[in-house]
Scaffold this motif. Sequence first.
Motif, PDB file in Angstrom:
ATOM      1  N   GLU A 139      20.539  10.809  26.261  1.00 39.64           N
ATOM      2  CA  GLU A 139      21.139  11.837  25.417  1.00 39.64           C
ATOM      3  C   GLU A 139      20.524  13.194  25.747  1.00 39.64           C
ATOM      4  OE1 GLU A 139      22.066  12.505  20.645  1.00 39.64           O
ATOM      5  OE2 GLU A 139      20.324  11.314  21.273  1.00 39.64           O
ATOM      6  N   THR A 141      20.308  17.061  24.044  1.00 43.23           N
ATOM      7  CA  THR A 141      20.583  17.861  22.851  1.00 43.23           C
ATOM      8  C   THR A 141      20.062  19.279  23.072  1.00 43.23           C
ATOM      9  OG1 THR A 141      20.299  15.887  21.469  1.00 43.23           O
ATOM     10  CG2 THR A 141      20.270  18.031  20.361  1.00 43.23           C
ATOM     11  N   SER A 142      20.954  20.235  23.080  1.00 43.19           N
ATOM     12  CA  SER A 142      20.556  21.633  23.286  1.00 43.19           C
ATOM     13  C   SER A 142      20.573  22.393  21.965  1.00 43.19           C
ATOM     14  CB  SER A 142      21.500  22.301  24.292  1.00 43.19           C
ATOM     15  OG  SER A 142      22.836  22.245  23.823  1.00 43.19           O
ATOM     16  N   THR A 153      15.999  22.502  25.040  1.00 42.72           N
ATOM     17  CA  THR A 153      16.894  21.352  25.173  1.00 42.72           C
ATOM     18  C   THR A 153      16.070  20.075  25.208  1.00 42.72           C
ATOM     19  OG1 THR A 153      18.581  22.601  26.376  1.00 42.72           O
ATOM     20  CG2 THR A 153      18.593  20.216  26.643  1.00 42.72           C
ATOM     21  N   ARG A 154      16.449  19.120  24.379  1.00 40.95           N
ATOM     22  CA  ARG A 154      15.768  17.819  24.341  1.00 40.95           C
ATOM     23  C   ARG A 154      16.553  16.813  25.174  1.00 40.95           C
ATOM     24  NH1 ARG A 154      15.589  16.349  18.755  1.00 40.95           N
ATOM     25  NH2 ARG A 154      17.694  15.517  19.029  1.00 40.95           N
ATOM     26  N   ASN A 210      11.253  11.398  24.636  1.00 44.25           N
ATOM     27  CA  ASN A 210      11.894  12.699  24.837  1.00 44.25           C
ATOM     28  C   ASN A 210      11.085  13.585  25.775  1.00 44.25           C
ATOM     29  OD1 ASN A 210      13.970  12.094  22.922  1.00 44.25           O
ATOM     30  ND2 ASN A 210      12.546  12.595  21.270  1.00 44.25           N
ATOM     31  N   THR A 216      19.231  26.271  28.118  1.00 44.21           N
ATOM     32  CA  THR A 216      20.337  25.307  28.177  1.00 44.21           C
ATOM     33  C   THR A 216      20.440  24.756  29.586  1.00 44.21           C
ATOM     34  OG1 THR A 216      21.540  26.525  26.466  1.00 44.21           O
ATOM     35  CG2 THR A 216      22.804  24.983  27.814  1.00 44.21           C
TER      36      THR A 216
END
Length: 238
Positions: A139, A141-142, A153-154, A210, A216
């Motif tokens: 996954e 995630t930003s 971002t993760r 993570n 981004t």
Amino acid sequence: MEEVSEKQRRSGIAIAGLIIGVLALVTSLLPFINNISFFVALIGAALAIAGMVSCVRGKRTGKGLAGIAIAVNVVAAVAVLVSQGMYGAAVDDALNGPQAVQSSEGDGKKEEAEERPADELAVGFKVELENGLSVTVNEVTSGLANFDGTEVTRVNVTYENNGDEPISFNSYDWKGENETGVRSDTTYFDGGEDAINYGDLSTGGSVSGNIYFSGTLSKVLYFSSLLTDDPAATWIVS
């Protein structure tokens, strides 16, 4: 007296060629030194050929000796080329790290899952490497805000060791790339949970966690060696 005369007429350069050939053959498998061994073998072969010519013309005896010298030097030169090819391949493997052999959807069955090139993976795809390690970007995630207000971002990733030996993992295995092509290492994220740092993964083991990047991302890159510039796998962030 006749026997002594015959020994004196034996080709000295053929003998020198044989001695040089033996020296080249002995050192032909030694890394780095065998770079010199190849040229030593060429010199030895030249002397042995010259000795053979003098024997054929009847100026010296030792035609068989000259033939052996030529053969030894040729074998030494070939051994150098073969060993250097082996050492070169070993160095390339060490520098580039294990490469991708297969990719599939992380949750799909291997025999049914869609495969994609390792440099065009979608998020959620797993890539399997030559050493038995599987890596998945689960996954992305930003839009997260760091302590200083900058965007983070993760990326959630999973390592699985399906090989026969323990394999190390490290957050520095990863880089992020933005839409302008700039690559960056992982960054610190204040309050980040389940962050992956580094460690060793035993056979059959797995670890998920993570990693965080500034800004981004358009791509997430995995490098199987810290010494290579080419990623083993690339995930495209939609």
